[in-house]
Design a protein around this motif. Structure first.
Motif, short mmCIF file in Angstrom:
data_model
loop_
_atom_site.label_atom_id
_atom_site.label_comp_id
_atom_site.label_asym_id
_atom_site.label_seq_id
_atom_site.Cartn_x
_atom_site.Cartn_y
_atom_site.Cartn_z
N GLY A 276 63.77 29.50 42.68
CA GLY A 276 64.32 28.53 42.07
C GLY A 276 65.59 28.87 41.50
N ALA A 277 66.00 28.08 40.51
CA ALA A 277 67.21 28.21 39.84
C ALA A 277 67.58 29.32 38.84
CB ALA A 277 67.58 26.69 39.22
N ALA A 278 66.24 29.27 38.15
CA ALA A 278 66.44 30.28 37.06
C ALA A 278 65.52 31.77 37.57
CB ALA A 278 65.55 29.74 35.82
N PRO A 279 65.81 32.62 37.03
CA PRO A 279 64.86 33.95 37.46
C PRO A 279 63.45 33.61 37.17
CG PRO A 279 66.95 34.48 36.27
CD PRO A 279 66.74 33.00 36.06
N ALA A 280 62.74 34.05 37.90
CA ALA A 280 61.32 34.09 37.50
C ALA A 280 60.46 35.19 37.51
CB ALA A 280 60.54 32.93 38.65
N VAL A 281 59.49 35.61 36.67
CA VAL A 281 58.49 36.35 36.59
C VAL A 281 57.21 35.67 36.88
CG1 VAL A 281 57.68 38.39 35.22
CG2 VAL A 281 60.11 37.81 34.81
N THR A 282 56.63 36.11 37.84
CA THR A 282 55.25 35.84 38.23
C THR A 282 54.19 36.97 37.99
OG1 THR A 282 55.52 36.26 40.68
CG2 THR A 282 56.11 34.12 40.00
N VAL A 283 53.24 36.48 37.37
CA VAL A 283 52.10 37.33 37.01
C VAL A 283 50.62 37.14 37.42
CG1 VAL A 283 50.92 38.81 35.20
CG2 VAL A 283 53.48 38.08 34.94
N ARG A 284 49.98 37.62 37.99
CA ARG A 284 48.51 37.20 38.21
C ARG A 284 47.67 38.05 37.46
NH1 ARG A 284 45.26 35.29 42.72
NH2 ARG A 284 43.23 35.74 41.98
N VAL A 285 46.70 37.36 36.89
CA VAL A 285 45.74 37.94 35.99
C VAL A 285 44.48 38.13 36.78
CG1 VAL A 285 44.63 37.71 33.68
CG2 VAL A 285 46.98 36.75 34.15
N GLY A 286 44.05 39.19 36.84
CA GLY A 286 42.65 39.52 37.48
C GLY A 286 42.63 40.96 38.07
N ALA A 287 41.43 40.99 38.90
CA ALA A 287 41.28 42.16 39.55
C ALA A 287 42.20 42.55 40.61
CB ALA A 287 40.06 41.84 40.45
N ALA A 288 42.37 43.78 40.85
CA ALA A 288 43.48 44.28 41.71
C ALA A 288 43.08 44.10 43.20
CB ALA A 288 43.90 45.83 41.53
N ASP B 273 43.71 39.78 27.53
CA ASP B 273 44.13 40.73 26.54
C ASP B 273 45.39 41.24 26.96
OD1 ASP B 273 42.14 40.18 24.76
OD2 ASP B 273 40.69 41.88 25.29
N GLY B 274 45.36 41.57 28.16
CA GLY B 274 47.04 42.30 28.80
C GLY B 274 47.80 41.13 28.79
N VAL B 275 47.48 40.00 29.15
CA VAL B 275 48.60 38.93 28.89
C VAL B 275 49.13 38.73 27.39
CG1 VAL B 275 48.89 36.33 29.16
CG2 VAL B 275 47.72 37.65 30.89
N ARG B 276 48.18 38.69 26.55
CA ARG B 276 48.55 38.64 25.06
C ARG B 276 49.54 39.65 24.83
NH1 ARG B 276 44.33 36.84 22.91
NH2 ARG B 276 43.10 38.94 23.03
N ALA B 277 49.04 40.83 25.00
CA ALA B 277 49.91 41.99 24.77
C ALA B 277 51.39 41.92 25.31
CB ALA B 277 49.22 43.28 25.08
N PHE B 278 51.20 41.56 26.63
CA PHE B 278 52.64 41.45 27.27
C PHE B 278 53.53 40.36 26.77
CE2 PHE B 278 54.96 39.06 30.96
CZ PHE B 278 55.87 40.21 31.30
N VAL B 279 52.88 39.11 26.33
CA VAL B 279 53.73 38.12 25.76
C VAL B 279 54.36 38.51 24.25
CG1 VAL B 279 53.72 35.63 25.01
CG2 VAL B 279 52.75 36.35 26.95
N GLU B 280 53.25 39.13 23.61
CA GLU B 280 53.80 39.67 22.37
C GLU B 280 55.03 40.63 22.47
OE1 GLU B 280 50.24 41.12 20.66
OE2 GLU B 280 49.47 39.20 20.07
#
Length: 68
Positions: A23-35, A49-56
């Motif tokens: 897309g036009a803007a840089p993108a960070v994509t993150v999957r939440v869950g089992a590896a 909880d990992g998402v919350r810590a990352f966003v914080e």
């Protein structure tokens, strides 16, 4: 937008994981869950909880005027 952050935990999110990096803007994509789940996301977090810590951490860096 300066960048796009897309976080998802479902197979239906895979379309966005594949589409956003071109897309036009840089993108960070993150999957939440089992590896063991295959994903097109660039990054993975284990749980909400990992998402919350990352966003914080992103908010704290941006608030401090540091590059994210």
């Amino acid at each position: 937008a300066d960048a796009v952050l897309f976080v998802g935990d479902d197979v239906t999110d895979e379309d966005a994981f594949r589409a956003l990096p071109g897309g036009a803007a840089p993108a960070v994509t993150v999957r939440v869950g089992a590896a063991d789940a295959r994903t097109a996301a660039a990054f993975r977090l284990p749980d909400p909880d990992g998402v919350r810590a990352f966003v914080e951490a992103l908010v704290a860096r941006r608030s401090a005027g540091r590059a994210v």
